[in-house]
Design an enzyme around this catalytic site. Sequence first.
Site, PDB file in Angstrom:
ATOM      1  N   GLU A 151     -11.380  -2.067  -3.445  1.00 20.58           N
ATOM      2  CA  GLU A 151     -10.794  -1.257  -2.365  1.00 20.58           C
ATOM      3  C   GLU A 151      -9.753  -0.313  -2.940  1.00 20.58           C
ATOM      4  OE1 GLU A 151      -9.230  -4.047   0.431  1.00 20.58           O
ATOM      5  OE2 GLU A 151      -7.693  -4.816  -0.911  1.00 20.58           O
ATOM      6  N   ASP A 204       0.810  -1.218   0.000  1.00 20.05           N
ATOM      7  CA  ASP A 204       0.000   0.000   0.000  1.00 20.05           C
ATOM      8  C   ASP A 204       0.848   1.276   0.000  1.00 20.05           C
ATOM      9  OD1 ASP A 204      -1.892  -2.026   0.479  1.00 20.05           O
ATOM     10  OD2 ASP A 204      -1.837  -1.671   2.632  1.00 20.05           O
TER      11      ASP A 204
END
Length: 387
Positions: free
Chosen positions: A271, A60
């Site tokens: 997401e 991420d």
Amino acid sequence: MKIFIRSKLRQRRNAHIPCLLAVFIFPFLWISCSSSEMTTDQTNSESDRINHHIDIVVHDPSMIQQDDTYYLFNTGSGITNWRSDDRVNWERLDPIFEEAPEWTERVVPGFENHIWAPSISYHQGTYYLYYSISSFGRNNSAIGLVTNETLHPDDPNFEWVDHGIVVESVPGRDMWNAIDATLSFDDDGTPWLTFGSHWMGIKLVKLEDDLKSVAITPEGDEWFTIAQRHRYWKLDERDAGDSANPELDYDELYPDAIFELNRQSESGAIEAPFIFQRDGYYYLFVSWDRCCRGEDSTYKVVVGRSESITGPYLDKEDQNMNYGGGSLVVKGNENYSAIGHNSVYTFDGRDYLVAHAYDLEDEGRPKLMILELTWDSDGWPVIQFDD
């Protein structure tokens, strides 16, 4: 970031246990084993595209430039962060939080300071770093905010100040998940926070001008759903859509057919939103399918665009992202099982997609990818990911 794990497995499913335990443990081992400084080669294609495939383990990633230095933030203990002079050679810095913020204990009892999906932005002299507090397979989650006047650790003004919760989701109350936040501004300069993972998709909410809380309007909070995928209607509201909540007894909750459908399917698997503005459009990048399974990961990046930050976001075929639309930008290849949780930036006049990809030559560990992003004649993003 979501991890696939399940408790109370039936004996006939024991074959899955080694894989599940490995996926659960590896993110922590990968981060703790990362080198303090790593390098990679820079490769140029015939089209002068610049791609950096970097051998540091990150999940991420979010990047920003201050002066001549690049800073990278990623999921890890206390928020892992790095700096570089060239986006190729990276030095690991001290974590943002030596200990978890006190408020996290209420949201996630026993929280151990493993903070997800930091996202860095700069606005009017201040750096804003949004981060996620959660636990695997659940939406008892919150997005927090920490700020700093500078990212240079040797600057006397360097100090991270935590402002606590910006948005929180509660199981049984909210059919959305307060993680994976990114800050955006519309053409009028109004701040918006987009976030979300699984459940009922990606949310967008207006912020107050100080960027620390949700804006209150005469009509109430301004919330929008801007992207989602089909969610099987028989799923329990506490279930993200991947049978990953360790607090749920799936043997009691679902018959066999629904359990297998849920565990193997891509129900609600969306997401990591990121909004990028270009030529009158807001481009919404999101990740589909499964992260965090190493070599078995199926993450990919899709995109849609809108002339309004609140949508509707349409893909190349004019399909609304609120109804499962999304045009593929990049997916795994023979060297990487999957790629996702991207952000997009402009550095030195070039656009780049920053993401993590699961390295098939290194047991599926997630590696940093900085891929040059170009645009076709119709204004859609193009990525070359064949190395």
